[in-house]
Design a protein around this motif. Structure first.
Motif, PDB file in Angstrom:
ATOM      1  N   THR A  49      37.406  40.199  34.281  1.00 32.09           N
ATOM      2  CA  THR A  49      37.879  40.429  36.045  1.00 32.09           C
ATOM      3  C   THR A  49      36.406  39.296  36.542  1.00 32.09           C
ATOM      4  O   THR A  49      35.395  39.274  36.025  1.00 32.09           O
ATOM      5  CB  THR A  49      37.564  41.765  36.519  1.00 32.09           C
ATOM      6  OG1 THR A  49      36.336  42.358  36.199  1.00 32.09           O
ATOM      7  CG2 THR A  49      38.666  42.625  36.112  1.00 32.09           C
ATOM      8  N   LEU A  69      41.781  48.446  39.823  1.00 25.11           N
ATOM      9  CA  LEU A  69      40.728  47.502  40.153  1.00 25.11           C
ATOM     10  C   LEU A  69      40.053  48.315  41.497  1.00 25.11           C
ATOM     11  O   LEU A  69      38.829  47.878  41.693  1.00 25.11           O
ATOM     12  CB  LEU A  69      41.412  46.304  40.840  1.00 25.11           C
ATOM     13  CG  LEU A  69      42.192  45.478  39.598  1.00 25.11           C
ATOM     14  CD1 LEU A  69      43.185  44.246  40.221  1.00 25.11           C
ATOM     15  CD2 LEU A  69      41.225  44.842  38.686  1.00 25.11           C
ATOM     16  N   GLU A  80      35.393  43.793  46.000  1.00 27.60           N
ATOM     17  CA  GLU A  80      36.663  43.630  45.224  1.00 27.60           C
ATOM     18  C   GLU A  80      36.646  43.246  44.077  1.00 27.60           C
ATOM     19  O   GLU A  80      35.718  42.357  43.690  1.00 27.60           O
ATOM     20  CB  GLU A  80      37.266  42.632  46.409  1.00 27.60           C
ATOM     21  CG  GLU A  80      38.804  42.585  46.083  1.00 27.60           C
ATOM     22  CD  GLU A  80      39.656  41.338  47.117  1.00 27.60           C
ATOM     23  OE1 GLU A  80      40.165  40.626  46.592  1.00 27.60           O
ATOM     24  OE2 GLU A  80      39.145  41.554  48.342  1.00 27.60           O
ATOM     25  N   ILE A  81      37.497  43.530  43.265  1.00 25.05           N
ATOM     26  CA  ILE A  81      37.577  43.009  41.730  1.00 25.05           C
ATOM     27  C   ILE A  81      38.948  42.606  41.533  1.00 25.05           C
ATOM     28  O   ILE A  81      39.855  43.201  41.727  1.00 25.05           O
ATOM     29  CB  ILE A  81      37.112  44.166  40.715  1.00 25.05           C
ATOM     30  CG1 ILE A  81      35.673  44.414  40.777  1.00 25.05           C
ATOM     31  CG2 ILE A  81      37.365  43.379  39.399  1.00 25.05           C
ATOM     32  CD1 ILE A  81      35.014  45.318  39.811  1.00 25.05           C
ATOM     33  N   ASP A  82      38.942  41.346  40.734  1.00 22.15           N
ATOM     34  CA  ASP A  82      40.429  40.720  40.384  1.00 22.15           C
ATOM     35  C   ASP A  82      40.532  40.255  39.215  1.00 22.15           C
ATOM     36  O   ASP A  82      39.189  39.838  38.658  1.00 22.15           O
ATOM     37  CB  ASP A  82      40.722  39.510  41.340  1.00 22.15           C
ATOM     38  CG  ASP A  82      41.020  39.982  42.894  1.00 22.15           C
ATOM     39  OD1 ASP A  82      41.957  40.768  43.184  1.00 22.15           O
ATOM     40  OD2 ASP A  82      40.224  39.498  44.044  1.00 22.15           O
ATOM     41  N   MET A  83      41.314  40.176  38.680  1.00 25.46           N
ATOM     42  CA  MET A  83      41.805  39.760  37.059  1.00 25.46           C
ATOM     43  C   MET A  83      41.186  38.200  37.263  1.00 25.46           C
ATOM     44  O   MET A  83      41.550  37.506  38.579  1.00 25.46           O
ATOM     45  CB  MET A  83      43.070  39.845  36.718  1.00 25.46           C
ATOM     46  CG  MET A  83      43.518  41.130  36.427  1.00 25.46           C
ATOM     47  SD  MET A  83      42.546  42.214  35.091  1.00 25.46           S
ATOM     48  CE  MET A  83      42.644  41.210  33.843  1.00 25.46           C
TER      49      MET A  83
END
Length: 155
Positions: A49, A69, A80-83
């Motif tokens: 991520t 997430l 915020e965390i995203d792939m």
């Protein structure tokens, strides 16, 4: 055939078993577990991520579960965390999608295993190449690199 992940385990004298599913059409982690006749709860996928801060994190969770997430972001005090995008995986980690192992990435990233890893004497992760899973005793890798064990999946 030795992958970087296997070479690292070998160098630390950590025993592991290679499970080959390269002759199947398995794509998803659940498919892989099914083809290998394994409990989906002890076959883990490695997810990379990126946070709003641009820092990368690695999460290793059972293949039948979904990374939360928002929970992960709260855990890390990130907004915020995203792939990461699939095309960014190889340059960042040295691994391709479907073959990403928590061992032997190009850099050491803050890594989290889901708490259920503690429920099994042995778990499986990608062996570092599509078509190969490595099975190892979770306690044997605790000194291999710095990681934490947290509840990081959706309820």
């Amino acid at each position: 055939m030795k992958t970087n992940a296997m070479r690292i385990l070998d160098s630390k004298k950590i025993q592991y078993k290679v499970n080959d599913y390269s002759n199947t059409d398995a794509v998803s982690g659940v498919d892989v577990a099914t083809r290998l006749g394994e409990d989906v709860n002890r076959v883990f996928k490695t997810l990379v991520t990126v946070a709003k801060s641009k820092k990368n994190y690695v999460f290793v969770i059972p293949v039948n579960m979904e990374l939360d997430l928002k929970k992960a972001a709260r855990l890390l005090n990130e907004k915020e965390i995203d792939m990461i995008k699939q095309k960014e995986l190889l340059p960042l980690t040295g691994y391709v999608h479907g073959g990403c192992s928590p061992f032997g990435m190009k850099k050491n990233f803050e890594t989290f295993f889901h708490t259920t890893a503690l429920d099994y004497s042995a778990i499986m992760t990608s062996g570092g190449k599509v078509g190969y899973q490595i099975e190892f005793n979770f306690n044997d890798v605790k000194d291999l690199f710095d990681f934490k064990v947290q509840d990081i999946v959706k309820d």
